[in-house]
Structure formats: C-alpha cells, structure tokens
Design a protein around this motif. Structure first.
Motif, short mmCIF file in Angstrom:
data_model
loop_
_atom_site.label_atom_id
_atom_site.label_comp_id
_atom_site.label_asym_id
_atom_site.label_seq_id
_atom_site.Cartn_x
_atom_site.Cartn_y
_atom_site.Cartn_z
N ASP A 171 0.83 -1.20 0.00
CA ASP A 171 0.00 0.00 0.00
C ASP A 171 0.87 1.26 0.00
OD1 ASP A 171 0.89 0.41 2.66
OD2 ASP A 171 -0.93 -0.40 3.53
N ASP A 172 0.22 2.40 0.16
CA ASP A 172 0.92 3.68 0.12
C ASP A 172 2.04 3.78 1.14
OD1 ASP A 172 -0.37 5.50 -1.91
OD2 ASP A 172 -2.15 4.92 -0.78
N THR A 173 1.86 3.18 2.29
CA THR A 173 2.91 3.22 3.32
C THR A 173 4.20 2.62 2.79
OG1 THR A 173 1.23 3.02 5.04
CG2 THR A 173 3.49 2.52 5.67
N HIS A 174 4.11 1.52 2.08
CA HIS A 174 5.29 0.86 1.54
C HIS A 174 5.96 1.72 0.46
CE1 HIS A 174 2.77 -2.52 3.06
NE2 HIS A 174 3.93 -2.79 3.65
N VAL A 175 5.15 2.32 -0.40
CA VAL A 175 5.71 3.19 -1.44
C VAL A 175 6.40 4.39 -0.79
CG1 VAL A 175 5.19 4.61 -3.46
CG2 VAL A 175 4.01 2.43 -3.14
N ASP A 176 5.77 4.97 0.24
CA ASP A 176 6.38 6.09 0.96
C ASP A 176 7.75 5.71 1.51
OD1 ASP A 176 4.13 7.67 0.51
OD2 ASP A 176 3.27 7.28 2.50
N ILE A 177 7.85 4.52 2.08
CA ILE A 177 9.11 4.06 2.67
C ILE A 177 10.18 3.89 1.59
CG2 ILE A 177 10.23 2.13 3.85
CD1 ILE A 177 7.55 1.84 5.45
N VAL A 178 9.81 3.32 0.45
CA VAL A 178 10.77 3.15 -0.64
C VAL A 178 11.29 4.51 -1.11
CG1 VAL A 178 11.02 2.43 -3.05
CG2 VAL A 178 9.89 0.92 -1.41
N ILE A 179 10.38 5.46 -1.29
CA ILE A 179 10.79 6.80 -1.73
C ILE A 179 11.67 7.46 -0.67
CG2 ILE A 179 9.95 9.10 -2.33
CD1 ILE A 179 7.54 7.68 -3.70
N GLU A 180 11.33 7.27 0.60
CA GLU A 180 12.13 7.83 1.69
C GLU A 180 13.54 7.24 1.69
OE1 GLU A 180 12.16 7.80 6.54
OE2 GLU A 180 10.23 7.77 5.53
N HIS A 181 13.64 5.94 1.55
CA HIS A 181 14.97 5.29 1.50
C HIS A 181 15.77 5.73 0.28
CE1 HIS A 181 14.66 2.81 5.02
NE2 HIS A 181 13.55 2.22 4.59
N LEU A 182 15.10 5.86 -0.85
CA LEU A 182 15.75 6.34 -2.05
C LEU A 182 16.32 7.73 -1.82
CD1 LEU A 182 16.46 6.16 -5.07
CD2 LEU A 182 14.12 6.87 -5.56
N GLY A 183 15.53 8.62 -1.25
CA GLY A 183 15.99 9.97 -0.95
C GLY A 183 17.15 9.98 0.03
N GLY A 184 17.06 9.16 1.07
CA GLY A 184 18.14 9.07 2.05
C GLY A 184 19.44 8.60 1.44
N THR A 185 19.35 7.62 0.57
CA THR A 185 20.55 7.11 -0.11
C THR A 185 21.16 8.19 -1.00
OG1 THR A 185 19.71 4.85 -0.05
CG2 THR A 185 21.42 5.34 -1.68
N LEU A 186 20.33 8.87 -1.75
CA LEU A 186 20.84 9.94 -2.62
C LEU A 186 21.48 11.05 -1.79
CD1 LEU A 186 17.92 10.10 -5.20
CD2 LEU A 186 20.21 9.12 -5.55
N LYS A 187 20.89 11.38 -0.65
CA LYS A 187 21.45 12.39 0.25
C LYS A 187 22.83 11.96 0.72
CE LYS A 187 20.42 15.99 3.08
NZ LYS A 187 20.23 17.31 2.52
N GLU A 188 22.97 10.69 1.15
CA GLU A 188 24.26 10.16 1.58
C GLU A 188 25.30 10.24 0.48
OE1 GLU A 188 24.25 6.25 3.31
OE2 GLU A 188 22.50 6.73 4.57
N LEU A 189 24.87 10.12 -0.75
CA LEU A 189 25.78 10.16 -1.90
C LEU A 189 26.10 11.59 -2.34
CD1 LEU A 189 24.27 7.21 -3.96
CD2 LEU A 189 26.45 7.23 -2.70
#
Length: 69
Positions: free
Chosen positions: A27-45
């Motif tokens: 559901d939306d919660t899972h998609v939100d988490i994926v997008i959040e992790h993607l953003g966090g990884t890009l920030k770390e990079l």
C-alpha cells in the motif's frame, strides 16, 4: 524507464508486476518508505536536494501503477 532511461524492458508492466504484492497488502505506506529510503541514499551520496526532490516526484508519479489503482 520512469527516469528517462532506455525502454528495453520486455517484462510485466508495473501494475501486473506488483499485482501479487498488492494482493498481499502492498500500500501507500510501503511506497512512501521506498521513496524515503531512495531519498536518504541519494542524500548520503551527496546528491543536491533539488535533484532528490525531482527523483522523489518521478518515483511518486508511478505510485498508482505500482498499487494497481
């Protein structure tokens, strides 16, 4: 492909490929988490915030397809 890469994929589309996961509760919660992790990884990079925002927007643009709505 959502990010403008080559369209060489010949497998299932997003709706069909995620249908079994939606049936199991994806559901939306899972998609939100994926997008959040993607953003966090890009920030770390060291990716600039404006680019991270754009990536999140593009990822979010396929939400309804992933969730088969």
């Amino acid at each position: 492909m959502a990010f403008g890469g080559p369209n060489n994929y010949t497998g299932k589309d997003l709706r069909e490929g995620h249908k079994h996961l939606v049936e199991k509760g994806l559901d939306d919660t899972h998609v939100d988490i994926v997008i959040e992790h993607l953003g966090g990884t890009l920030k770390e990079l060291g990716v600039p915030d404006a680019d991270i925002t754009e990536v999140a927007s593009i990822a979010n643009s396929v939400r309804d397809d992933v969730l088969n709505r």
